[in-house]
Design a protein around this motif. Sequence first.
Motif, PDB file in Angstrom:
ATOM      1  N   THR A  85       0.995  -1.110  -0.036  1.00 21.80           N
ATOM      2  CA  THR A  85       0.020  -0.255  -0.600  1.00 21.80           C
ATOM      3  C   THR A  85       1.123   0.826   0.013  1.00 21.80           C
ATOM      4  O   THR A  85       2.207   1.115   0.396  1.00 21.80           O
ATOM      5  CB  THR A  85      -0.812  -0.301   0.874  1.00 21.80           C
ATOM      6  OG1 THR A  85      -1.450  -1.267   1.376  1.00 21.80           O
ATOM      7  CG2 THR A  85      -1.251   1.367   1.575  1.00 21.80           C
ATOM      8  N   HIS A 103      -3.793   3.953  -0.841  1.00 19.21           N
ATOM      9  CA  HIS A 103      -3.792   3.568  -2.471  1.00 19.21           C
ATOM     10  C   HIS A 103      -2.863   1.814  -2.895  1.00 19.21           C
ATOM     11  O   HIS A 103      -1.956   1.456  -1.709  1.00 19.21           O
ATOM     12  CB  HIS A 103      -2.883   4.112  -3.005  1.00 19.21           C
ATOM     13  CG  HIS A 103      -3.074   5.797  -3.685  1.00 19.21           C
ATOM     14  ND1 HIS A 103      -3.768   5.791  -4.776  1.00 19.21           N
ATOM     15  CD2 HIS A 103      -2.825   6.587  -3.350  1.00 19.21           C
ATOM     16  CE1 HIS A 103      -4.093   7.656  -5.121  1.00 19.21           C
ATOM     17  NE2 HIS A 103      -3.113   7.194  -4.264  1.00 19.21           N
ATOM     18  N   GLY A 105      -2.927  -1.514  -2.602  1.00 13.28           N
ATOM     19  CA  GLY A 105      -2.383  -2.198  -4.204  1.00 13.28           C
ATOM     20  C   GLY A 105      -1.561  -1.614  -4.739  1.00 13.28           C
ATOM     21  O   GLY A 105      -1.168  -2.145  -6.046  1.00 13.28           O
ATOM     22  N   ARG A 106      -0.940  -0.202  -4.984  1.00 10.66           N
ATOM     23  CA  ARG A 106      -0.345   0.102  -5.655  1.00 10.66           C
ATOM     24  C   ARG A 106       1.084   0.186  -4.751  1.00 10.66           C
ATOM     25  O   ARG A 106       1.275  -0.126  -4.005  1.00 10.66           O
ATOM     26  CB  ARG A 106      -0.633   1.315  -5.387  1.00 10.66           C
ATOM     27  CG  ARG A 106       0.708   2.414  -6.345  1.00 10.66           C
ATOM     28  CD  ARG A 106      -0.231   3.678  -6.407  1.00 10.66           C
ATOM     29  NE  ARG A 106      -0.989   4.710  -7.299  1.00 10.66           N
ATOM     30  CZ  ARG A 106      -1.177   5.847  -7.677  1.00 10.66           C
ATOM     31  NH1 ARG A 106      -0.493   7.071  -6.952  1.00 10.66           N
ATOM     32  NH2 ARG A 106      -1.813   5.826  -8.910  1.00 10.66           N
ATOM     33  N   SER A 113       4.032   3.659 -11.530  1.00 12.52           N
ATOM     34  CA  SER A 113       3.251   2.692 -10.073  1.00 12.52           C
ATOM     35  C   SER A 113       3.146   1.623 -11.460  1.00 12.52           C
ATOM     36  O   SER A 113       2.981   1.140 -12.401  1.00 12.52           O
ATOM     37  CB  SER A 113       1.757   3.338 -10.103  1.00 12.52           C
ATOM     38  OG  SER A 113       1.630   4.588  -9.209  1.00 12.52           O
ATOM     39  N   PHE A 115       0.608  -1.598 -10.185  1.00  8.19           N
ATOM     40  CA  PHE A 115      -0.317  -2.155  -9.573  1.00  8.19           C
ATOM     41  C   PHE A 115      -0.628  -4.211  -9.516  1.00  8.19           C
ATOM     42  O   PHE A 115      -1.123  -4.351 -10.300  1.00  8.19           O
ATOM     43  CB  PHE A 115      -1.873  -1.925 -10.229  1.00  8.19           C
ATOM     44  CG  PHE A 115      -1.769  -0.363 -10.053  1.00  8.19           C
ATOM     45  CD1 PHE A 115      -2.439   0.670  -8.713  1.00  8.19           C
ATOM     46  CD2 PHE A 115      -1.339   0.513 -11.231  1.00  8.19           C
ATOM     47  CE1 PHE A 115      -2.224   1.694  -8.665  1.00  8.19           C
ATOM     48  CE2 PHE A 115      -0.920   1.927 -10.993  1.00  8.19           C
ATOM     49  CZ  PHE A 115      -0.894   2.451 -10.293  1.00  8.19           C
ATOM     50  N   LEU A 122      -8.362  -7.102  -4.881  1.00  6.17           N
ATOM     51  CA  LEU A 122      -9.127  -6.369  -4.752  1.00  6.17           C
ATOM     52  C   LEU A 122     -10.344  -6.138  -4.000  1.00  6.17           C
ATOM     53  O   LEU A 122     -10.229  -5.896  -3.149  1.00  6.17           O
ATOM     54  CB  LEU A 122      -8.618  -5.114  -5.722  1.00  6.17           C
ATOM     55  CG  LEU A 122      -7.343  -5.307  -6.036  1.00  6.17           C
ATOM     56  CD1 LEU A 122      -6.948  -4.178  -8.155  1.00  6.17           C
ATOM     57  CD2 LEU A 122      -6.702  -4.182  -5.296  1.00  6.17           C
ATOM     58  N   ASN A 186      -5.144  -0.449 -11.218  1.00  6.23           N
ATOM     59  CA  ASN A 186      -6.135  -1.796 -10.202  1.00  6.23           C
ATOM     60  C   ASN A 186      -6.138  -1.387  -8.832  1.00  6.23           C
ATOM     61  O   ASN A 186      -4.649  -2.049  -8.459  1.00  6.23           O
ATOM     62  CB  ASN A 186      -5.004  -2.935 -10.821  1.00  6.23           C
ATOM     63  CG  ASN A 186      -5.492  -2.921 -12.439  1.00  6.23           C
ATOM     64  OD1 ASN A 186      -6.578  -1.926 -13.294  1.00  6.23           O
ATOM     65  ND2 ASN A 186      -4.397  -3.606 -12.581  1.00  6.23           N
ATOM     66  N   GLU A 187      -6.907  -0.687  -8.052  1.00  4.40           N
ATOM     67  CA  GLU A 187      -6.377  -0.693  -6.724  1.00  4.40           C
ATOM     68  C   GLU A 187      -7.898  -0.262  -5.891  1.00  4.40           C
ATOM     69  O   GLU A 187      -9.009   0.189  -6.995  1.00  4.40           O
ATOM     70  CB  GLU A 187      -5.164   0.147  -6.686  1.00  4.40           C
ATOM     71  CG  GLU A 187      -5.743   2.287  -7.105  1.00  4.40           C
ATOM     72  CD  GLU A 187      -4.584   3.249  -6.521  1.00  4.40           C
ATOM     73  OE1 GLU A 187      -3.755   3.157  -5.903  1.00  4.40           O
ATOM     74  OE2 GLU A 187      -5.693   3.996  -7.503  1.00  4.40           O
TER      75      GLU A 187
END
Length: 195
Positions: A85, A103, A105-106, A113, A115, A122, A186-187
């Motif tokens: 995270t 954020h 999942g980042r 970044s 993901f 998620l 994708n987060e």
Amino acid sequence: MNKKRLSALFVVCIILSGCNLKKPEPQKNNMEIISGISPGMTKEEVFEIYGNNYSYNEEFTDYKNTVEYVYDIDKVDIFDIDMKTQMFFEFEDDEKLVYYGYHIGRIGDYYDSSFPYSKNELVETYDKIYEKLVGLYGSNSDTEVTDDTGIIKENLWKTKQGSIWFIVGVNMWAIDEPVSYEKGVNEIVLSCSVL
């Protein structure tokens, strides 16, 4: 008995009895999404709690005058989430906290970044956090999901602390497909902003 001895005896009794004065009760229902943080704090107050060993910072001067400080963390303890995270704090004029959150999942930095978590991971994590947020803020949230943004679920609560925004999505805000799944946004975003 003279007054000095009586006063000393009184002080000793109070000390031995633990002062028996009513202490403030600890807050049972912590309404903060990041422990100890609330809108309007200064950068120094936030750094005093979380330190100034942030991973990177980013200035936004084109449409707002803010500076964001980002910390990489391995999990979100307050929600019992074991997922990479980025915790962020955004200050207006690099002084007053106006926006903060996660954020989930980042990884990486602002311009590069990645993901790595699947849609299922998620969404399952989102649902777990949602249950805890309902316990804090209630189930009556404003919900508005726009199909063309890649957002799967969205919730919004207006609180005393600020506006709590909570979303999960895959390939969010993209016009085209990313080069690879990990390069799409994708987060889970969980944030609080001043009202």
